[in-house]
Design a protein around this motif. Structure first.
Motif, PDB file in Angstrom:
ATOM      1  N   GLY A 139      45.132  46.848  55.127  1.00  0.00           N
ATOM      2  CA  GLY A 139      45.843  46.304  56.092  1.00  0.00           C
ATOM      3  C   GLY A 139      47.145  45.877  55.385  1.00  0.00           C
ATOM      4  N   SER A 140      47.236  46.032  54.229  1.00  0.00           N
ATOM      5  CA  SER A 140      48.553  45.380  53.237  1.00  0.00           C
ATOM      6  C   SER A 140      48.570  46.554  52.080  1.00  0.00           C
ATOM      7  CB  SER A 140      48.420  44.151  53.082  1.00  0.00           C
ATOM      8  OG  SER A 140      47.340  43.793  52.234  1.00  0.00           O
ATOM      9  N   ASP A 141      49.595  46.325  51.387  1.00  0.00           N
ATOM     10  CA  ASP A 141      49.592  47.018  50.142  1.00  0.00           C
ATOM     11  C   ASP A 141      48.915  46.382  49.227  1.00  0.00           C
ATOM     12  OD1 ASP A 141      51.473  48.890  51.159  1.00  0.00           O
ATOM     13  OD2 ASP A 141      53.588  47.568  50.682  1.00  0.00           O
ATOM     14  N   VAL A 142      48.441  47.321  48.209  1.00  0.00           N
ATOM     15  CA  VAL A 142      47.502  46.885  46.972  1.00  0.00           C
ATOM     16  C   VAL A 142      48.413  46.482  45.747  1.00  0.00           C
ATOM     17  CG1 VAL A 142      45.661  47.483  45.588  1.00  0.00           C
ATOM     18  CG2 VAL A 142      45.946  48.420  47.911  1.00  0.00           C
ATOM     19  N   ASN A 143      48.345  45.125  45.531  1.00  0.00           N
ATOM     20  CA  ASN A 143      48.852  44.767  44.363  1.00  0.00           C
ATOM     21  C   ASN A 143      48.301  45.026  43.062  1.00  0.00           C
ATOM     22  OD1 ASN A 143      47.155  42.586  44.059  1.00  0.00           O
ATOM     23  ND2 ASN A 143      48.048  41.258  45.439  1.00  0.00           N
ATOM     24  N   ALA A 144      48.821  44.777  41.967  1.00  0.00           N
ATOM     25  CA  ALA A 144      48.272  45.189  40.639  1.00  0.00           C
ATOM     26  C   ALA A 144      46.972  44.493  40.295  1.00  0.00           C
ATOM     27  CB  ALA A 144      49.246  44.787  39.372  1.00  0.00           C
ATOM     28  N   ALA A 145      46.736  42.902  40.818  1.00  0.00           N
ATOM     29  CA  ALA A 145      45.666  42.336  40.571  1.00  0.00           C
ATOM     30  C   ALA A 145      44.654  42.801  41.249  1.00  0.00           C
ATOM     31  CB  ALA A 145      46.030  40.754  40.837  1.00  0.00           C
ATOM     32  N   VAL A 146      44.755  42.973  42.665  1.00  0.00           N
ATOM     33  CA  VAL A 146      43.650  43.313  43.386  1.00  0.00           C
ATOM     34  C   VAL A 146      43.090  44.919  43.116  1.00  0.00           C
ATOM     35  CG1 VAL A 146      43.122  44.485  45.609  1.00  0.00           C
ATOM     36  CG2 VAL A 146      44.380  42.319  45.429  1.00  0.00           C
ATOM     37  N   LEU A 147      44.087  45.776  42.712  1.00  0.00           N
ATOM     38  CA  LEU A 147      43.675  47.039  42.196  1.00  0.00           C
ATOM     39  C   LEU A 147      42.831  47.083  40.769  1.00  0.00           C
ATOM     40  CD1 LEU A 147      43.643  50.163  42.155  1.00  0.00           C
ATOM     41  CD2 LEU A 147      46.019  50.061  41.056  1.00  0.00           C
ATOM     42  N   SER A 148      43.319  45.980  39.867  1.00  0.00           N
ATOM     43  CA  SER A 148      42.729  45.811  38.667  1.00  0.00           C
ATOM     44  C   SER A 148      41.147  45.528  38.812  1.00  0.00           C
ATOM     45  CB  SER A 148      43.498  44.837  37.676  1.00  0.00           C
ATOM     46  OG  SER A 148      42.774  44.636  36.588  1.00  0.00           O
ATOM     47  N   ALA A 149      41.140  44.381  39.688  1.00  0.00           N
ATOM     48  CA  ALA A 149      39.960  43.811  40.061  1.00  0.00           C
ATOM     49  C   ALA A 149      39.022  45.071  40.610  1.00  0.00           C
ATOM     50  CB  ALA A 149      39.996  42.497  41.062  1.00  0.00           C
ATOM     51  N   ALA A 150      39.646  45.684  41.543  1.00  0.00           N
ATOM     52  CA  ALA A 150      38.620  46.638  42.154  1.00  0.00           C
ATOM     53  C   ALA A 150      38.164  47.880  41.180  1.00  0.00           C
ATOM     54  CB  ALA A 150      39.573  47.618  43.276  1.00  0.00           C
ATOM     55  N   GLN A 151      39.001  48.185  40.112  1.00  0.00           N
ATOM     56  CA  GLN A 151      38.705  48.870  39.058  1.00  0.00           C
ATOM     57  C   GLN A 151      37.483  48.253  38.191  1.00  0.00           C
ATOM     58  OE1 GLN A 151      42.588  49.766  37.446  1.00  0.00           O
ATOM     59  NE2 GLN A 151      42.714  51.314  38.473  1.00  0.00           N
ATOM     60  N   ASP A 152      37.775  46.843  37.900  1.00  0.00           N
ATOM     61  CA  ASP A 152      36.538  46.237  37.292  1.00  0.00           C
ATOM     62  C   ASP A 152      35.328  46.423  38.050  1.00  0.00           C
ATOM     63  OD1 ASP A 152      38.333  46.007  35.086  1.00  0.00           O
ATOM     64  OD2 ASP A 152      38.825  43.763  35.922  1.00  0.00           O
ATOM     65  N   TYR A 153      35.487  46.061  39.344  1.00  0.00           N
ATOM     66  CA  TYR A 153      34.190  46.037  40.218  1.00  0.00           C
ATOM     67  C   TYR A 153      33.542  47.513  40.313  1.00  0.00           C
ATOM     68  CZ  TYR A 153      31.753  44.880  44.535  1.00  0.00           C
ATOM     69  OH  TYR A 153      30.785  44.799  45.658  1.00  0.00           O
ATOM     70  N   ARG A 154      34.240  48.474  40.107  1.00  0.00           N
ATOM     71  CA  ARG A 154      33.606  49.701  40.127  1.00  0.00           C
ATOM     72  C   ARG A 154      32.713  49.890  38.874  1.00  0.00           C
ATOM     73  NH1 ARG A 154      36.696  53.929  39.901  1.00  0.00           N
ATOM     74  NH2 ARG A 154      35.081  55.362  40.437  1.00  0.00           N
ATOM     75  N   SER A 155      33.527  49.489  37.751  1.00  0.00           N
ATOM     76  CA  SER A 155      33.134  49.575  36.381  1.00  0.00           C
ATOM     77  C   SER A 155      31.697  48.856  36.208  1.00  0.00           C
ATOM     78  CB  SER A 155      34.035  49.270  35.324  1.00  0.00           C
ATOM     79  OG  SER A 155      33.337  49.312  33.997  1.00  0.00           O
ATOM     80  N   MET A 156      31.693  47.626  36.632  1.00  0.00           N
ATOM     81  CA  MET A 156      30.575  46.710  36.757  1.00  0.00           C
ATOM     82  C   MET A 156      29.427  47.350  37.389  1.00  0.00           C
ATOM     83  SD  MET A 156      31.882  42.882  36.481  1.00  0.00           S
ATOM     84  CE  MET A 156      30.260  42.175  36.072  1.00  0.00           C
ATOM     85  N   SER A 157      29.715  47.939  38.688  1.00  0.00           N
ATOM     86  CA  SER A 157      28.688  48.363  39.684  1.00  0.00           C
ATOM     87  C   SER A 157      28.094  49.569  39.015  1.00  0.00           C
ATOM     88  CB  SER A 157      29.316  48.640  41.053  1.00  0.00           C
ATOM     89  OG  SER A 157      29.929  47.423  41.674  1.00  0.00           O
ATOM     90  N   ARG A 158      28.794  50.413  38.357  1.00  0.00           N
ATOM     91  CA  ARG A 158      28.290  51.695  37.805  1.00  0.00           C
ATOM     92  C   ARG A 158      27.452  51.330  36.610  1.00  0.00           C
ATOM     93  NH1 ARG A 158      32.883  53.788  37.360  1.00  0.00           N
ATOM     94  NH2 ARG A 158      33.463  53.445  35.184  1.00  0.00           N
ATOM     95  N   VAL A 159      27.822  50.567  35.772  1.00  0.00           N
ATOM     96  CA  VAL A 159      26.898  49.948  34.560  1.00  0.00           C
ATOM     97  C   VAL A 159      25.900  49.505  35.163  1.00  0.00           C
ATOM     98  CG1 VAL A 159      26.733  48.479  32.720  1.00  0.00           C
ATOM     99  CG2 VAL A 159      28.891  49.666  32.905  1.00  0.00           C
ATOM    100  N   GLY A 160      25.841  48.516  36.104  1.00  0.00           N
ATOM    101  CA  GLY A 160      24.585  47.965  36.686  1.00  0.00           C
ATOM    102  C   GLY A 160      23.870  48.905  37.338  1.00  0.00           C
ATOM    103  N   ASN A 161      24.037  50.037  38.073  1.00  0.00           N
ATOM    104  CA  ASN A 161      23.257  50.959  38.734  1.00  0.00           C
ATOM    105  C   ASN A 161      22.753  51.579  37.335  1.00  0.00           C
ATOM    106  OD1 ASN A 161      24.332  50.439  41.343  1.00  0.00           O
ATOM    107  ND2 ASN A 161      25.865  51.752  41.294  1.00  0.00           N
TER     108      ASN A 161
END
Length: 487
Positions: A139-161
């Motif tokens: 719905g809106s542009d992705v700022n740096a904080a949201v993108l960084s949090a999304a990348q951390d989210y993917r990283s933690m999820s991958r390690v958890g899996n």
């Protein structure tokens, strides 16, 4: 590794364990199953369950706990500057999850590599446009904080899996080896397997109980939050329902309760006589061939989705009632949405509930009571009126109360057939609404769960829960109190 593949691997290991456990037991007994303490299949089931149950239990707990842990960790790392004044942390986290899912989709489709997704920067890349190319709409542009949090989210999820895969497979392998090592001719496999099955049954019952407890607690806590913002006296005794998200709301529940009971009463006036008479006919008068056809056809009504009943009320029953009771807009019924419309259609929906339950209860009356009545010279109709129905009356009353609780909780028929007006009126041709319909309307859209206008849905749900629970308990009390007199 995806959870589906993990489950399939554990199931395959469990199946192998069944075969090896059975073979090992027979080999230890010299091929003579009579020398074993238990049947050979119990030794196989022991190994299979030891490989399957702990591993799947761990997998289930991990799949529930990991997303909560990851989300809470990422939400705590979000700086306050990343949360706009018009938004909340939970809304920002929903954007983080969408971006993370979009990056996963882009990697799976080959639109970008894993390294690209991990090192992507919003300052140099139009993230929104890149994700739109793979079908992810933001719905809106992705700022740096949201993108960084999304990348951390993917990283933690991958390690958890990865950790989940290792842990689940390790637990399955350990259970497999441990159970197989215990397998010999003197091992009491049957006792262990039966105790394990009993534990599984207790766990299944506990899940049902804990789920109910969780639902009740969630209603209670949110209801208490609502009453911190709005007076309980005004809620329970207010006669006006006028929510306004801009402030100044009047949230009296009495008009909604009145609409709920009024529509339910009309529905029961339709369903109870028709359902009870059809049950008496099918159980006492209908030939076997007629019963075998009529009963399944009657119960087809119970399988029709309620949205279909709602459309039937809106498009057929409502206009028909307007033609009968209206007169060019000046009759007693001005519109097709009314209490009578919803009540009649809901009554049709409840007929199979009353009919099936009453039919089973009437058939449960001992045949000896019928034979005794006939032996004293009573006719069939006298036997039905004076013997069978009085004997089955407690169960029939319970069936009616259960149907009433079903009517009170109905939503779609009310939304489409009764309208949305919250009013106190005795006219059955007026449009009204119910508690369930307003729960839906209050939670539709971007509800702010910090406001009384959204939290009131939980107070309405708690009120409805208490009413239906009371009806169900009363129905069960009647059935259990009087049933043993005729058994």
């Amino acid at each position: 590794m995806p959870a589906t593949w993990l489950v399939l691997i554990v199931l395959a290991l469990s199946a192998i364990g069944y075969v090896l456990g059975r073979q090992r037991a027979l080999q230890n007994a010299g091929g003579d199953s009579r020398a074993l303490h238990s049947l050979p299949s119990y030794y196989g089931w022991h190994v299979a369950l030891m490989a399957l149950v702990p591993a799947t239990g761990l997998l289930a707990v991990w799949l529930i706990a990991q997303p909560l842990l990851v989300e809470n960790t990422i939400a705590g790392q979000l700086p306050d500057s990343a949360i706009p004044e018009s938004s909340t942390r939970s809304l920002v986290m929903s954007d983080v999850r969408r971006v993370a899912d979009g990056l996963d989709l882009a990697v799976s489709q080959g639109a970008m590599t894993r390294d690209d997704a991990a090192t992507l920067r919003s300052e140099f890349t139009q993230v929104r446009e890149r994700l739109a190319e793979v079908g992810v709409a933001l719905g809106s542009d992705v700022n740096a904080a949201v993108l960084s949090a999304a990348q951390d989210y993917r990283s933690m999820s991958r390690v958890g899996n990865l950790m989940m895969t290792i842990a689940v497979l390790a637990i399955a392998a350990l259970g497999f080896v441990y159970a197989l090592s215990r397998t010999d001719r003197d091992f009491r496999a049957r006792n262990v397997v039966e105790q394990g099955i009993r534990a599984l049954l207790v766990a299944a019952a506990s899940v049902a109980v804990l789920t109910t407890l969780g639902i009740v607690l969630s209603l209670i806590f949110n209801t208490l939050e609502f009453f911190k913002l709005y007076s309980a006296w005004d809620f329970f005794f207010g006669t006006t329902w006028a929510p306004s998200f801009g402030g100044g709301s009047e949230l009296g529940v009495l008009p909604l309760l009145w609409g709920t009971f009024y529509i339910s009463l009309i529905a029961l006036l339709v369903a109870v006589p028709i359902g009870l008479f059809s049950a008496v006919y099918l159980s006492e008068y209908a030939p076997g061939k007629v019963r075998s056809v009529a009963k399944p056809l009657l119960e087809v009504l119970a399988g029709i989705p309620t949205i279909v009943y709602g459309l039937f009320a809106l498009l057929t029953v409502g206009p028909l009632l307007v033609q009968i009771f209206g007169d060019d807009g000046v009759g007693i019924m001005q519109a097709s949405t009314a209490v009578m419309t919803a009540g009649l259609v809901m009554g049709i929906m409840l007929i199979p509930f009353v009919s099936s339950l009453s039919d089973d209860i009437i058939n449960a009356v001992p045949q000896a009571m019928r034979d005794g009545s006939y032996g004293l010279g009573a006719t069939k109709s006298e036997t039905v009126r004076q013997v069978i129905l009085p004997a089955a009356l407690p169960g029939i009353v319970g069936a009616i109360l259960l149907a009433a609780s079903r009517a009170i909780g109905e939503t779609m028929i009310v939304v489409l057939g009764a309208g949305a007006a919250a009013r106190l009126s005795m006219n059955p041709f007026d449009a009204m609404t119910t508690v369930t319909a307003k729960i839906v309307s209050q939670l539709t859209g971007d509800a702010d769960f910090a406001s009384a206008e959204a939290l009131v849905a939980f107070a309405l749900g708690m009120t409805l829960f208490v009413l239906t629970l009371g009806l169900n308990v009363f129905a069960l009390f009647i059935v259990r109190k009087y049933r043993e007199q005729y058994e």
